[in-house]
Design an enzyme around this catalytic site. Structure first.
Site, PDB file in Angstrom:
ATOM      1  N   ARG A  82     -67.999  14.253 -55.522  1.00  0.00           N
ATOM      2  CA  ARG A  82     -68.623  13.113 -54.837  1.00  0.00           C
ATOM      3  C   ARG A  82     -68.173  13.127 -53.379  1.00  0.00           C
ATOM      4  O   ARG A  82     -66.985  13.055 -53.098  1.00  0.00           O
ATOM      5  CB  ARG A  82     -68.189  11.819 -55.518  1.00  0.00           C
ATOM      6  CG  ARG A  82     -68.633  10.560 -54.791  1.00  0.00           C
ATOM      7  CD  ARG A  82     -68.201   9.304 -55.560  1.00  0.00           C
ATOM      8  NE  ARG A  82     -68.629   8.109 -54.858  1.00  0.00           N
ATOM      9  CZ  ARG A  82     -67.819   7.308 -54.156  1.00  0.00           C
ATOM     10  NH1 ARG A  82     -66.531   7.547 -54.084  1.00  0.00           N
ATOM     11  NH2 ARG A  82     -68.317   6.251 -53.533  1.00  0.00           N
ATOM     12  N   HIS A 126     -70.388   5.738 -46.503  1.00  0.00           N
ATOM     13  CA  HIS A 126     -68.993   5.420 -46.807  1.00  0.00           C
ATOM     14  C   HIS A 126     -68.347   4.972 -45.486  1.00  0.00           C
ATOM     15  O   HIS A 126     -67.446   5.613 -44.964  1.00  0.00           O
ATOM     16  CB  HIS A 126     -68.284   6.626 -47.439  1.00  0.00           C
ATOM     17  CG  HIS A 126     -67.037   6.294 -48.200  1.00  0.00           C
ATOM     18  ND1 HIS A 126     -66.812   6.712 -49.504  1.00  0.00           N
ATOM     19  CD2 HIS A 126     -65.933   5.602 -47.860  1.00  0.00           C
ATOM     20  CE1 HIS A 126     -65.626   6.295 -49.901  1.00  0.00           C
ATOM     21  NE2 HIS A 126     -65.066   5.612 -48.918  1.00  0.00           N
ATOM     22  N   GLU A 171     -68.662   0.730 -51.809  1.00  0.00           N
ATOM     23  CA  GLU A 171     -67.859  -0.484 -51.644  1.00  0.00           C
ATOM     24  C   GLU A 171     -68.342  -1.382 -50.506  1.00  0.00           C
ATOM     25  O   GLU A 171     -67.630  -1.589 -49.509  1.00  0.00           O
ATOM     26  CB  GLU A 171     -66.376  -0.124 -51.439  1.00  0.00           C
ATOM     27  CG  GLU A 171     -65.797   0.679 -52.584  1.00  0.00           C
ATOM     28  CD  GLU A 171     -64.275   0.844 -52.506  1.00  0.00           C
ATOM     29  OE1 GLU A 171     -63.672   0.369 -51.530  1.00  0.00           O
ATOM     30  OE2 GLU A 171     -63.703   1.434 -53.430  1.00  0.00           O
ATOM     31  N   ASN A 300     -65.511   1.517 -58.679  1.00  0.00           N
ATOM     32  CA  ASN A 300     -64.261   2.003 -58.082  1.00  0.00           C
ATOM     33  C   ASN A 300     -63.165   1.012 -58.449  1.00  0.00           C
ATOM     34  O   ASN A 300     -63.335  -0.199 -58.262  1.00  0.00           O
ATOM     35  CB  ASN A 300     -64.370   2.072 -56.549  1.00  0.00           C
ATOM     36  CG  ASN A 300     -65.407   3.083 -56.076  1.00  0.00           C
ATOM     37  OD1 ASN A 300     -66.023   3.782 -56.877  1.00  0.00           O
ATOM     38  ND2 ASN A 300     -65.596   3.160 -54.771  1.00  0.00           N
ATOM     39  N   TYR A 302     -58.797   0.248 -58.596  1.00  0.00           N
ATOM     40  CA  TYR A 302     -57.401   0.602 -58.289  1.00  0.00           C
ATOM     41  C   TYR A 302     -56.383  -0.323 -58.949  1.00  0.00           C
ATOM     42  O   TYR A 302     -55.379   0.129 -59.473  1.00  0.00           O
ATOM     43  CB  TYR A 302     -57.192   0.652 -56.769  1.00  0.00           C
ATOM     44  CG  TYR A 302     -57.942   1.837 -56.165  1.00  0.00           C
ATOM     45  CD1 TYR A 302     -57.362   3.095 -56.133  1.00  0.00           C
ATOM     46  CD2 TYR A 302     -59.257   1.704 -55.720  1.00  0.00           C
ATOM     47  CE1 TYR A 302     -58.061   4.193 -55.644  1.00  0.00           C
ATOM     48  CE2 TYR A 302     -59.961   2.801 -55.233  1.00  0.00           C
ATOM     49  CZ  TYR A 302     -59.353   4.041 -55.197  1.00  0.00           C
ATOM     50  OH  TYR A 302     -60.048   5.130 -54.731  1.00  0.00           O
ATOM     51  N   GLU A 378     -64.503   6.075 -58.287  1.00  0.00           N
ATOM     52  CA  GLU A 378     -63.182   6.243 -57.667  1.00  0.00           C
ATOM     53  C   GLU A 378     -62.129   5.617 -58.547  1.00  0.00           C
ATOM     54  O   GLU A 378     -62.283   4.488 -59.011  1.00  0.00           O
ATOM     55  CB  GLU A 378     -63.070   5.549 -56.298  1.00  0.00           C
ATOM     56  CG  GLU A 378     -63.719   6.271 -55.165  1.00  0.00           C
ATOM     57  CD  GLU A 378     -63.527   5.564 -53.826  1.00  0.00           C
ATOM     58  OE1 GLU A 378     -62.504   4.865 -53.629  1.00  0.00           O
ATOM     59  OE2 GLU A 378     -64.429   5.704 -52.987  1.00  0.00           O
TER      60      GLU A 378
END
Ligand code: FCB
Length: 475
Positions: A82, A126, A171, A300, A302, A378
């Site tokens: 990606r 991005h 995002e 994504n 985290y 991600e």
């Protein structure tokens, strides 16, 4: 499950194992071949905006080392890659015809990937808006959404014969609320209304770009978007904490999933922000435009987010929400909501390690986007990796992190989520936005003096997982 022999540790057949990067974080060659500045060039060159004044001028020199990097991906056994296209490299002013040399770079990259049986997964945006478009108002103005659709069509026409998976935005929350709200990301504006306007025009841009792509891409193309939904938790069951959760969920998640998945902004979001704006920048038909059929949804993830009832001065605790220290909150009309550190071990970013947030999000979006395949576009972790005396880089903490998160995905699949692939952030250490080169998220270590690439031990571990399509025992 089609195969009666599938083990509980197996991933679904055909599961895509990849790694992710973004143009400004890796390419360098900022002035090469007609590229003009993006908002990230301007921002990173502004004193005080990035740690140590780091910029993406050279980054990891991927623009010149493309072929070598694809070889490396192949050695690492990646099934998919990606990457993002730099808008100012292919359309320097953000308007008008494409620059052939810019498109040629991505065409060569895609050809190299296909030659190595690596599936290219392309993200159009991005975060590197051409500076000229920011000068014309940036994402807070409608014209940027229209320009984005024109750019999408140019890239679609150039690469649609060989790229099957397309994401419009990466995002958009960060673009809108860190870029125009807290100002820790480019372009560094700190205006809550501009942030809400930006969110809307990103939603509209997603819809217009999806329409533009559909008109130029072959029918087999898969078009989606990568969101970074927050796994928001209330600090307690106290109604005031639960209401804080609702408000942050609206500003972090439903401001995008509302228009994109349901075709409308949530009423509570409009009410919560009414003292700032009447949302009259939303024109008739905009939310229907944002609501395009999706072929996939990228998540994504985290760390989870823990919130509690507003308290005076809470917004002055800089960076408490894990999104970087600023005098300005990224949460319009929710500045006083208290953010608690999530429990658990911390990474080099200070983020907590908690795979259950990923499991929760996969199940949530399975319900909110029924029938839409999910990809983790991600997930990954920064640690202070260093080469040992023999030059090898051992990162057992990253292996543990990955194992935990892959386990959460496997569990989400067992619980019914249609998850089709996983992209580790990141292929290699790179420019981590306002943190510059200080945070290492790569499965490949970069020596920033020589730009030499050294796969970390997690890269070999990941290759084995991908080859087996199975979660190994805990390390
Ligand atoms: C995400 C970004 C990506 C990278 C990781 C650590 O928010 O999309 O570019 O910076 O965080």
């Amino acid at each position: 499950m089609t195969s009666g022999t599938q083990e509980s540790s197996d991933f679904p057949p055909g599961f895509l194992w990849g790694a992710a990067t973004a143009a400004y974080q890796i390419e360098g060659s900022a002035n090469a071949d007609g590229r003009t500045p993006s908002i990230w060039d301007t921002f990173s060159h502004t004193p005080g905006k990035t740690l140590g004044g780091d910029t993406g001028d050279v980054a990891v020199d991927h623009y010149r080392r493309r072929a070598e990097d694809v070889e490396l991906m192949s050695e690492l056994g990646l099934g998919a890659y990606r990457f993002s296209v730099s808008w100012p490299r292919v359309q320097p002013t953000g308007r008008g015809p494409a620059v052939q040399r810019g498109l040629d770079f991505y065409r060569s990259l895609v050809d190299d990937l296909l030659d190595h049986d690596i599936k290219p997964v392309l993200t159009l945006y991005h975060w590197d808006l051409p500076q000229e478009l920011e000068d014309a108002g940036g994402w807070p103005v409608r014209g940027t959404a229209e320009r984005f659709a024109e750019y999408a069509a140019l890239v679609g026409e150039a690469l649609g014969d060989r790229v099957e998976m397309w994401a419009t935005l990466n995002e958009p929350w960060c673009s809108a609320f860190l870029g125009y709200g807290s100002g820790v990301h480019a372009p560094g504006r700190t205006d809550p209304v501009a942030a809400l306007r930006a969110a809307h025009h990103l939603n509209l841009g997603h819809g217009l770009a999806t329409q533009a792509l559909r008109s130029v891409l072959p029918a087999r193309a898969q078009i989606g978007i990568s969101l970074n939904p927050a796994a928001v938790r209330a600090h307690s069951d106290d109604p005031a904490d639960l209401d804080a959760r609702r408000r942050i969920d609206a500003l972090a998640n439903r401001v995008f999933s509302g228009p994109i998945l349901q075709g409308a902004y949530p009423e509570d979001l409009l009410a919560d922000t009414a003292r700032l704006t009447d949302w009259s920048f939303v024109q008739d038909g905009d939310t229907a435009t944002a609501h395009q059929p999706l072929d996939f949804l990228g998540i994504n993830y985290y760390q989870p987010t823990v919130v509690a009832a507003p308290a005076p001065g809470a917004g002055k605790v800089k960076g408490a929400d894990g999104h970087g220290a600023s005098d300005h909150s990224p949460w319009p009309a929710a500045e006083d909501i208290v953010f608690h550190p999530a429990p658990g071990e911390r990474t080099a970013m200070g983020w907590s390690v908690d795979p259950s947030g990923l499991h929760d999000l996969l199940l949530r979006y399975s319900e909110e986007a029924p029938g839409v395949p999910l990809y983790i576009t991600e997930n990954g972790v920064a640690y202070d990796d260093k080469p040992g005396p023999d030059g090898t880089v051992h990162d057992p903490d990253r292996i543990r992190y990955l194992h935990g998160h892959l386990g959460a995905i496997r569990q989400a699949v067992a619980d019914g989520a249609d998850v089709r692939g996983y992209f580790q952030w990141s292929l290699m250490d790179n420019f981590e936005w306002s943190y510059g080169y200080s945070k290492r998220f790569g499965m490949v270590y970069i020596d920033y003096e020589t730009l030499e690439r050294t796969p970390k031990s997690s890269a070999a571990w990941y290759a084995q997982v991908a080859a087996a399509n199975q979660l190994p025992p805990a390390p």
